[in-house]
Design a protein around this motif. Structure first.
Motif, PDB file in Angstrom:
ATOM      1  N   TYR A 154      95.096 -64.974 -42.890  1.00  0.00           N
ATOM      2  CA  TYR A 154      95.426 -65.316 -41.484  1.00  0.00           C
ATOM      3  C   TYR A 154      94.181 -65.725 -40.704  1.00  0.00           C
ATOM      4  N   GLU A 155      93.161 -65.016 -40.908  1.00  0.00           N
ATOM      5  CA  GLU A 155      91.907 -65.307 -40.192  1.00  0.00           C
ATOM      6  C   GLU A 155      91.368 -66.666 -40.601  1.00  0.00           C
ATOM      7  N   GLN A 156      91.451 -66.959 -41.874  1.00  0.00           N
ATOM      8  CA  GLN A 156      90.999 -68.245 -42.366  1.00  0.00           C
ATOM      9  C   GLN A 156      91.887 -69.359 -41.802  1.00  0.00           C
ATOM     10  N   ARG A 157      93.176 -69.087 -41.848  1.00  0.00           N
ATOM     11  CA  ARG A 157      94.115 -70.072 -41.328  1.00  0.00           C
ATOM     12  C   ARG A 157      93.857 -70.326 -39.836  1.00  0.00           C
ATOM     13  N   ARG A 158      93.593 -69.261 -39.085  1.00  0.00           N
ATOM     14  CA  ARG A 158      93.334 -69.383 -37.640  1.00  0.00           C
ATOM     15  C   ARG A 158      92.058 -70.142 -37.394  1.00  0.00           C
ATOM     16  N   SER A 159      91.000 -69.886 -38.177  1.00  0.00           N
ATOM     17  CA  SER A 159      89.745 -70.594 -37.995  1.00  0.00           C
ATOM     18  C   SER A 159      89.902 -72.068 -38.333  1.00  0.00           C
ATOM     19  N   SER A 168      89.351 -75.019 -35.656  1.00  0.00           N
ATOM     20  CA  SER A 168      88.441 -76.135 -35.902  1.00  0.00           C
ATOM     21  C   SER A 168      89.178 -77.458 -35.790  1.00  0.00           C
ATOM     22  N   GLU A 169      90.440 -77.492 -36.285  1.00  0.00           N
ATOM     23  CA  GLU A 169      91.236 -78.723 -36.153  1.00  0.00           C
ATOM     24  C   GLU A 169      91.513 -79.031 -34.676  1.00  0.00           C
ATOM     25  N   MET A 170      91.785 -77.951 -33.939  1.00  0.00           N
ATOM     26  CA  MET A 170      92.060 -78.143 -32.515  1.00  0.00           C
ATOM     27  C   MET A 170      90.811 -78.632 -31.787  1.00  0.00           C
ATOM     28  N   LEU A 171      89.655 -78.095 -32.129  1.00  0.00           N
ATOM     29  CA  LEU A 171      88.419 -78.555 -31.517  1.00  0.00           C
ATOM     30  C   LEU A 171      88.123 -80.004 -31.904  1.00  0.00           C
ATOM     31  N   ASP A 172      88.429 -80.286 -33.186  1.00  0.00           N
ATOM     32  CA  ASP A 172      88.236 -81.659 -33.636  1.00  0.00           C
ATOM     33  C   ASP A 172      89.156 -82.627 -32.893  1.00  0.00           C
ATOM     34  N   LEU A 173      90.414 -82.208 -32.699  1.00  0.00           N
ATOM     35  CA  LEU A 173      91.385 -83.040 -31.967  1.00  0.00           C
ATOM     36  C   LEU A 173      90.960 -83.203 -30.499  1.00  0.00           C
ATOM     37  N   GLU A 174      90.475 -82.143 -29.910  1.00  0.00           N
ATOM     38  CA  GLU A 174      90.009 -82.233 -28.522  1.00  0.00           C
ATOM     39  C   GLU A 174      88.814 -83.171 -28.405  1.00  0.00           C
ATOM     40  N   LYS A 175      87.939 -83.113 -29.401  1.00  0.00           N
ATOM     41  CA  LYS A 175      86.784 -83.987 -29.392  1.00  0.00           C
ATOM     42  C   LYS A 175      87.219 -85.450 -29.515  1.00  0.00           C
ATOM     43  N   GLN A 176      88.149 -85.676 -30.476  1.00  0.00           N
ATOM     44  CA  GLN A 176      88.670 -87.026 -30.634  1.00  0.00           C
ATOM     45  C   GLN A 176      89.392 -87.509 -29.354  1.00  0.00           C
ATOM     46  N   PHE A 177      90.141 -86.591 -28.744  1.00  0.00           N
ATOM     47  CA  PHE A 177      90.870 -86.953 -27.508  1.00  0.00           C
ATOM     48  C   PHE A 177      89.901 -87.314 -26.378  1.00  0.00           C
ATOM     49  N   SER A 178      88.831 -86.518 -26.252  1.00  0.00           N
ATOM     50  CA  SER A 178      87.867 -86.814 -25.193  1.00  0.00           C
ATOM     51  C   SER A 178      87.129 -88.125 -25.478  1.00  0.00           C
TER      52      SER A 178
END
Length: 199
Positions: A6-11, A15-25
């Motif tokens: 779970y912890e790995q999945r959450r991390s 990271s995917e969410m941060l990557d998506l936010e970076k791409q969005f910005s």
């Protein structure tokens, strides 16, 4: 799945969410720059009068301007025609008024001159009669010529009288003086009677 999974999945998700936010910005910044460059380009086109948003309404305004200029020119022509017609009418009216005033003045002066001529003729006739009478009397006293012996030009003219008349038992000199005074008084009174009848 245990807690590590779970912890790995959450991390991974974080990271995917941060990557998506970076791409969005990044996409948002890229879109902002593109929109800004488009707006600057359109602003330059408007400044250079090449933008369709500017040229289409400008063409409509220019067409309406031409139509309004044509209408104003036609209206100006009509106004000038009206003013010219009014001027010609007033000029013609003034000329007609001048002609009528000239004719009226001519008739008035002609009437006054005829009256004066008539009065002068009457005065001349009365003076001729009195002078002939005095000459006849002087000749009668100075010579023994009779009335019939005088030439016709020297004889006293008999006044023409029409209608009923009165015969006075007066001497001839008194009648002649009275008749001359009446003529002069009548001539002096007649212009005063005609003056109120004038304009």
């Amino acid at each position: 799945m245990d807690e590590e999974d779970y912890e790995q999945r959450r991390s991974e998700c974080v990271s995917e969410m941060l990557d998506l936010e970076k791409q969005f910005s990044e996409l948002k910044e890229k879109l902002f720059r593109e929109r800004l460059s488009q707006l600057r380009l359109r602003l330059e086109e408007v400044g250079a009068e090449r933008a369709p948003e500017y040229t289409e309404p400008l063409g409509g305004l220019q067409r309406s301007l031409k139509i309004r200029i044509q209408v104003a020119g036609i209206y100006k022509g009509f106004c000038l025609d009206v003013i010219r017609n009014k001027y010609e009418c007033e000029l013609q009216g003034a000329k007609q008024h001048l002609e009528s005033e000239k004719l009226l003045l001519y008739d008035t002066l002609q009437g006054e001159l005829q009256e004066r001529i008539q009065r002068l003729e009457e005065d001349r006739q009365s003076l001729d009669i009195s002078s002939e009478w005095w000459e006849d009397k002087l000749h009668a006293r100075g010579s023994s010529k009779t009335w019939d012996s005088l030439p016709p030009s020297k004889r006293k003219k008999a006044p023409l009288v029409s209608g009923p008349y009165i015969v006075y038992m007066l001497q001839e000199i008194d009648i002649l003086e009275d008749w001359t005074a009446i003529k002069k008084a009548r001539a002096a009174v007649s212009p005063q009677k005609r003056k109120p009848d004038g304009p």
